[in-house]
Design an enzyme around this catalytic site. Structure first.
Site, PDB file in Angstrom:
ATOM      1  N   GLY A  57       9.261 -48.214  -7.586  1.00  0.00           N
ATOM      2  CA  GLY A  57       7.918 -48.090  -8.154  1.00  0.00           C
ATOM      3  C   GLY A  57       7.680 -46.684  -8.646  1.00  0.00           C
ATOM      4  O   GLY A  57       8.429 -45.757  -8.291  1.00  0.00           O
ATOM      5  N   GLN A 110       2.683 -39.352 -10.538  1.00  0.00           N
ATOM      6  CA  GLN A 110       3.957 -38.681 -10.234  1.00  0.00           C
ATOM      7  C   GLN A 110       4.599 -38.027 -11.447  1.00  0.00           C
ATOM      8  O   GLN A 110       5.460 -37.168 -11.295  1.00  0.00           O
ATOM      9  CB  GLN A 110       4.942 -39.686  -9.619  1.00  0.00           C
ATOM     10  N   CYS A 116       9.737 -41.888  -1.036  1.00  0.00           N
ATOM     11  CA  CYS A 116       8.960 -41.582  -2.245  1.00  0.00           C
ATOM     12  C   CYS A 116       9.792 -40.674  -3.139  1.00  0.00           C
ATOM     13  O   CYS A 116      10.384 -39.700  -2.660  1.00  0.00           O
ATOM     14  CB  CYS A 116       7.658 -40.889  -1.867  1.00  0.00           C
ATOM     15  N   LEU A 117       9.784 -40.984  -4.418  1.00  0.00           N
ATOM     16  CA  LEU A 117      10.544 -40.162  -5.374  1.00  0.00           C
ATOM     17  C   LEU A 117       9.992 -38.736  -5.424  1.00  0.00           C
ATOM     18  O   LEU A 117      10.716 -37.818  -5.815  1.00  0.00           O
ATOM     19  CB  LEU A 117      10.501 -40.798  -6.764  1.00  0.00           C
ATOM     20  N   HIS A 162       1.475 -48.250  -1.792  1.00  0.00           N
ATOM     21  CA  HIS A 162       2.017 -46.888  -1.906  1.00  0.00           C
ATOM     22  C   HIS A 162       1.659 -46.289  -3.282  1.00  0.00           C
ATOM     23  O   HIS A 162       1.222 -45.136  -3.374  1.00  0.00           O
ATOM     24  CB  HIS A 162       3.539 -46.960  -1.686  1.00  0.00           C
ATOM     25  N   GLU A 163       1.816 -47.095  -4.324  1.00  0.00           N
ATOM     26  CA  GLU A 163       1.524 -46.601  -5.686  1.00  0.00           C
ATOM     27  C   GLU A 163       0.023 -46.403  -5.887  1.00  0.00           C
ATOM     28  O   GLU A 163      -0.395 -45.435  -6.533  1.00  0.00           O
ATOM     29  CB  GLU A 163       2.053 -47.561  -6.755  1.00  0.00           C
ATOM     30  N   HIS A 190      -0.994 -43.141  -4.609  1.00  0.00           N
ATOM     31  CA  HIS A 190      -0.697 -42.033  -5.534  1.00  0.00           C
ATOM     32  C   HIS A 190      -1.856 -41.843  -6.522  1.00  0.00           C
ATOM     33  O   HIS A 190      -2.218 -40.705  -6.838  1.00  0.00           O
ATOM     34  CB  HIS A 190       0.583 -42.306  -6.330  1.00  0.00           C
TER      35      HIS A 190
HETATM   36  O1  GNR Z   1      11.493 -46.039  -4.629  1.00  0.00           O
HETATM   37  C1  GNR Z   1      10.633 -46.161  -3.758  1.00  0.00           C
HETATM   38  N1  GNR Z   1      10.910 -46.867  -2.646  1.00  0.00           N
HETATM   39  C2  GNR Z   1       9.977 -47.228  -1.689  1.00  0.00           C
HETATM   40  C3  GNR Z   1      10.431 -47.712  -0.474  1.00  0.00           C
HETATM   41  C4  GNR Z   1       9.548 -48.083   0.501  1.00  0.00           C
HETATM   42  C5  GNR Z   1       8.212 -47.980   0.281  1.00  0.00           C
HETATM   43  C6  GNR Z   1       7.730 -47.489  -0.922  1.00  0.00           C
HETATM   44  C7  GNR Z   1       8.605 -47.111  -1.908  1.00  0.00           C
HETATM   45  S1  GNR Z   1       8.003 -46.534  -3.414  1.00  0.00           S
HETATM   46  C8  GNR Z   1       9.329 -45.489  -3.911  1.00  0.00           C
HETATM   47  C9  GNR Z   1       9.105 -44.951  -5.319  1.00  0.00           C
HETATM   48  C10 GNR Z   1       7.883 -44.067  -5.323  1.00  0.00           C
HETATM   49  O2  GNR Z   1       7.868 -42.953  -4.891  1.00  0.00           O
HETATM   50  N2  GNR Z   1       6.800 -44.567  -5.802  1.00  0.00           N
HETATM   51  O3  GNR Z   1       5.665 -43.857  -5.783  1.00  0.00           O
HETATM   52 NI    NI Z   2       5.837 -42.480  -4.142  1.00  0.00          NI
END
Ligand code: GNR
Ligand code: NI
Length: 177
Positions: A46, A51, A91-92, A133-134, A137
């Protein structure tokens, strides 16, 4: 198509609250294409516009193993949540850190698609985790902020060390609190 630069925690721009998209136009569709390319290249499941330093309410997600089930959400809203579950997240913007976070187990989300048409989706498992999670952000929230102060301090230290070895380009670097 273009690869976008991903901001790294603790960059303060990750704490920006994103604005509603007033109109889904070609510019937004191009942003979604670039975000998808960036997410696939990373690779991640995601990516939120926050980001990539674009503070608009846009998310892309692909939790499929085949990496060909792109989902885009514009102006997403949670309309229902059910249950709780702990899931190990990454998270990236926080590379190399994986920690369990408690979130709703099942959700119903409403958003606009790339044509500006509203849709509703029910999700559970990784997709539900990823949507939450997104959406965090877009509110300027990074998953590590759910952890204890001690864990957050350890993470900041680890990221600072990583950054010395592989500094992020341009203005992404910032003194650790
Ligand atoms: O790549 C991602 N993997 C992930 C794994 C578990 C829970 C959430 C994520 S999101 C993350 C990519 C990201 O940072 N999205 O904001
Ligand atoms: Ni993230």
């Amino acid at each position: 198509m273009a690869l976008l630069h991903i901001l790294r925690y603790p960059d303060e721009r990750l704490h920006t609250v994103a604005s509603l998209v007033p109109q889904v136009d070609d510019k937004i569709r191009q942003l979604i294409k670039d975000m998808a390319e960036t997410m696939y290249a990373a690779p991640g499941v995601g990516l939120a516009a926050t980001q990539v330093d674009v503070h608009k309410r846009v998310i892309v997600i692909d939790v499929s193993e085949t990496r060909d089930q792109l989902k885009a959400f514009i102006n997403p809203e949670l309309v229902a949540t059910n249950g709780e579950s702990d899931f190990e997240e990454g998270c990236l913007s926080v590379p190399g850190i994986f920690e369990k976070v408690r979130r709703a187990e099942r959700i119903t989300v409403r958003a606009l698609d790339t044509e500006g048409k509203p849709f509703t989706l029910q999700a559970d498992g990784l997709l539900a985790v990823c949507i939450q999670h997104e959406m965090d952000h877009l509110e300027g929230k990074v998953f590590v902020e759910y952890l204890s102060r001690l864990k957050q301090q350890r993470i900041l230290k680890k990221l600072k060390k990583q950054d010395q070895r592989a500094p992020a380009p341009e203005g992404a670097r910032r003194a650790v609190l």
